[in-house]
Scaffold this motif. Sequence first.
Motif, PDB file in Angstrom:
ATOM      1  N   ILE A   6      -2.787 -13.181  26.418  1.00  0.00           N
ATOM      2  CA  ILE A   6      -3.936 -12.555  25.751  1.00  0.00           C
ATOM      3  C   ILE A   6      -5.185 -13.345  26.107  1.00  0.00           C
ATOM      4  N   GLU A   7      -6.127 -12.688  26.749  1.00  0.00           N
ATOM      5  CA  GLU A   7      -7.396 -13.321  27.118  1.00  0.00           C
ATOM      6  C   GLU A   7      -8.507 -12.926  26.141  1.00  0.00           C
ATOM      7  N   GLN A   8      -8.615 -11.638  25.834  1.00  0.00           N
ATOM      8  CA  GLN A   8      -9.660 -11.125  24.951  1.00  0.00           C
ATOM      9  C   GLN A   8      -9.158  -9.863  24.267  1.00  0.00           C
ATOM     10  N   ALA A   9      -9.795  -9.516  23.158  1.00  0.00           N
ATOM     11  CA  ALA A   9      -9.482  -8.266  22.475  1.00  0.00           C
ATOM     12  C   ALA A   9     -10.758  -7.732  21.832  1.00  0.00           C
ATOM     13  N   GLY A  10     -10.895  -6.423  21.864  1.00  0.00           N
ATOM     14  CA  GLY A  10     -12.039  -5.762  21.250  1.00  0.00           C
ATOM     15  C   GLY A  10     -11.558  -4.638  20.364  1.00  0.00           C
ATOM     16  N   ARG A  11     -12.492  -3.875  19.843  1.00  0.00           N
ATOM     17  CA  ARG A  11     -12.144  -2.782  18.937  1.00  0.00           C
ATOM     18  C   ARG A  11     -11.185  -1.794  19.568  1.00  0.00           C
ATOM     19  N   MET A  32     -14.320 -10.617   7.674  1.00  0.00           N
ATOM     20  CA  MET A  32     -13.470 -11.110   6.602  1.00  0.00           C
ATOM     21  C   MET A  32     -12.616  -9.993   6.014  1.00  0.00           C
ATOM     22  N   GLU A  33     -11.371 -10.337   5.650  1.00  0.00           N
ATOM     23  CA  GLU A  33     -10.431  -9.444   4.984  1.00  0.00           C
ATOM     24  C   GLU A  33     -10.177  -8.148   5.749  1.00  0.00           C
ATOM     25  N   GLN A  34     -10.121  -8.219   7.046  1.00  0.00           N
ATOM     26  CA  GLN A  34      -9.854  -7.036   7.848  1.00  0.00           C
ATOM     27  C   GLN A  34      -8.734  -7.360   8.828  1.00  0.00           C
ATOM     28  N   SER A  35      -7.530  -6.873   8.544  1.00  0.00           N
ATOM     29  CA  SER A  35      -6.390  -7.192   9.399  1.00  0.00           C
ATOM     30  C   SER A  35      -6.235  -6.177  10.521  1.00  0.00           C
ATOM     31  N   TYR A  36      -7.342  -5.816  11.129  1.00  0.00           N
ATOM     32  CA  TYR A  36      -7.274  -4.931  12.271  1.00  0.00           C
ATOM     33  C   TYR A  36      -6.552  -5.631  13.406  1.00  0.00           C
ATOM     34  N   ILE A  37      -5.855  -4.861  14.220  1.00  0.00           N
ATOM     35  CA  ILE A  37      -5.066  -5.438  15.304  1.00  0.00           C
ATOM     36  C   ILE A  37      -5.929  -6.271  16.247  1.00  0.00           C
ATOM     37  N   GLU A  38      -7.172  -5.860  16.467  1.00  0.00           N
ATOM     38  CA  GLU A  38      -8.030  -6.625  17.372  1.00  0.00           C
ATOM     39  C   GLU A  38      -8.249  -8.042  16.840  1.00  0.00           C
ATOM     40  N   ASN A  39      -8.378  -8.206  15.520  1.00  0.00           N
ATOM     41  CA  ASN A  39      -8.582  -9.533  14.951  1.00  0.00           C
ATOM     42  C   ASN A  39      -7.320 -10.380  15.059  1.00  0.00           C
ATOM     43  N   ILE A  40      -6.180  -9.763  14.860  1.00  0.00           N
ATOM     44  CA  ILE A  40      -4.913 -10.482  15.010  1.00  0.00           C
ATOM     45  C   ILE A  40      -4.745 -10.925  16.460  1.00  0.00           C
ATOM     46  N   LEU A  41      -5.090 -10.068  17.397  1.00  0.00           N
ATOM     47  CA  LEU A  41      -5.004 -10.437  18.809  1.00  0.00           C
ATOM     48  C   LEU A  41      -5.978 -11.560  19.147  1.00  0.00           C
ATOM     49  N   ARG A  42      -7.174 -11.528  18.574  1.00  0.00           N
ATOM     50  CA  ARG A  42      -8.171 -12.564  18.855  1.00  0.00           C
ATOM     51  C   ARG A  42      -7.700 -13.939  18.409  1.00  0.00           C
ATOM     52  N   ILE A  43      -7.060 -14.027  17.248  1.00  0.00           N
ATOM     53  CA  ILE A  43      -6.625 -15.347  16.789  1.00  0.00           C
ATOM     54  C   ILE A  43      -5.311 -15.775  17.457  1.00  0.00           C
ATOM     55  N   ASN A  44      -4.803 -14.929  18.355  1.00  0.00           N
ATOM     56  CA  ASN A  44      -3.614 -15.272  19.132  1.00  0.00           C
ATOM     57  C   ASN A  44      -3.922 -15.360  20.625  1.00  0.00           C
ATOM     58  N   ARG A  45      -5.207 -15.556  20.961  1.00  0.00           N
ATOM     59  CA  ARG A  45      -5.589 -15.738  22.364  1.00  0.00           C
ATOM     60  C   ARG A  45      -4.779 -16.866  22.974  1.00  0.00           C
ATOM     61  N   GLY A  46      -4.420 -16.677  24.241  1.00  0.00           N
ATOM     62  CA  GLY A  46      -3.691 -17.713  24.965  1.00  0.00           C
ATOM     63  C   GLY A  46      -2.180 -17.594  24.855  1.00  0.00           C
ATOM     64  N   LYS A  47      -1.697 -16.696  24.015  1.00  0.00           N
ATOM     65  CA  LYS A  47      -0.247 -16.543  23.860  1.00  0.00           C
ATOM     66  C   LYS A  47       0.295 -15.516  24.855  1.00  0.00           C
ATOM     67  N   LYS A  48       1.521 -15.769  25.292  1.00  0.00           N
ATOM     68  CA  LYS A  48       2.201 -14.850  26.202  1.00  0.00           C
ATOM     69  C   LYS A  48       2.817 -13.711  25.388  1.00  0.00           C
ATOM     70  N   VAL A  49       2.609 -12.492  25.859  1.00  0.00           N
ATOM     71  CA  VAL A  49       3.087 -11.311  25.135  1.00  0.00           C
ATOM     72  C   VAL A  49       3.624 -10.270  26.107  1.00  0.00           C
ATOM     73  N   GLU A  50       4.380  -9.344  25.551  1.00  0.00           N
ATOM     74  CA  GLU A  50       4.749  -8.108  26.242  1.00  0.00           C
ATOM     75  C   GLU A  50       4.124  -6.980  25.441  1.00  0.00           C
ATOM     76  N   VAL A  51       3.332  -6.156  26.118  1.00  0.00           N
ATOM     77  CA  VAL A  51       2.612  -5.056  25.477  1.00  0.00           C
ATOM     78  C   VAL A  51       3.280  -3.751  25.879  1.00  0.00           C
ATOM     79  N   TYR A  52       3.763  -3.016  24.895  1.00  0.00           N
ATOM     80  CA  TYR A  52       4.448  -1.748  25.126  1.00  0.00           C
ATOM     81  C   TYR A  52       3.465  -0.613  24.866  1.00  0.00           C
ATOM     82  N   MET A  53       3.291   0.247  25.882  1.00  0.00           N
ATOM     83  CA  MET A  53       2.320   1.326  25.794  1.00  0.00           C
ATOM     84  C   MET A  53       2.954   2.637  26.243  1.00  0.00           C
ATOM     85  N   THR A  54       2.430   3.720  25.698  1.00  0.00           N
ATOM     86  CA  THR A  54       2.856   5.061  26.102  1.00  0.00           C
ATOM     87  C   THR A  54       1.625   5.858  26.503  1.00  0.00           C
TER      88      THR A  54
END
Length: 125
Positions: A80-85, A42-64
């Motif tokens: 997005i299939e899964q996300a962890g810490r 609860m009350e934790q807007s960590y990126i992993e939680n945002i990714l978890r509630i967006n499972r199934g969406k098509k994305v482009e992930v930019y990495m360096t």
Amino acid sequence: MNNNGNNVFPGMQTGFPGVPLYTGNGTATPNQQAVGDIELPMEQSYIENILRINRGKKVEVYMTFTDSTEWRDRVFSGIIEQAGRDHLILSDPSDGKWYLLQLIYLDYIKFDERINYSSEFLPHR
């Protein structure tokens, strides 16, 4: 071993909010609160939680990858299939490949549709 007689890996954190507690017998004890049918701290807007509630969406992930000359800047497209810490799992339906990406290399993520975001992440006043 911990006090319960279960194997615990050296240096493994236990009791951190949102992180399941793993024992040597391969089971996980949830350490999270439920939000609908998705378990999130609860009350934790960590990126992993945002990714978890967006499972199934098509994305482009930019990495360096700063230590690589061949793979320095990469874009991964997929669902997005899964996300962890520390990781994100994408599947790419165009070629059937799956990617396990470390979030430490993440720059940003582009969504083609509205991003789901929980009001539970907002500070209460």
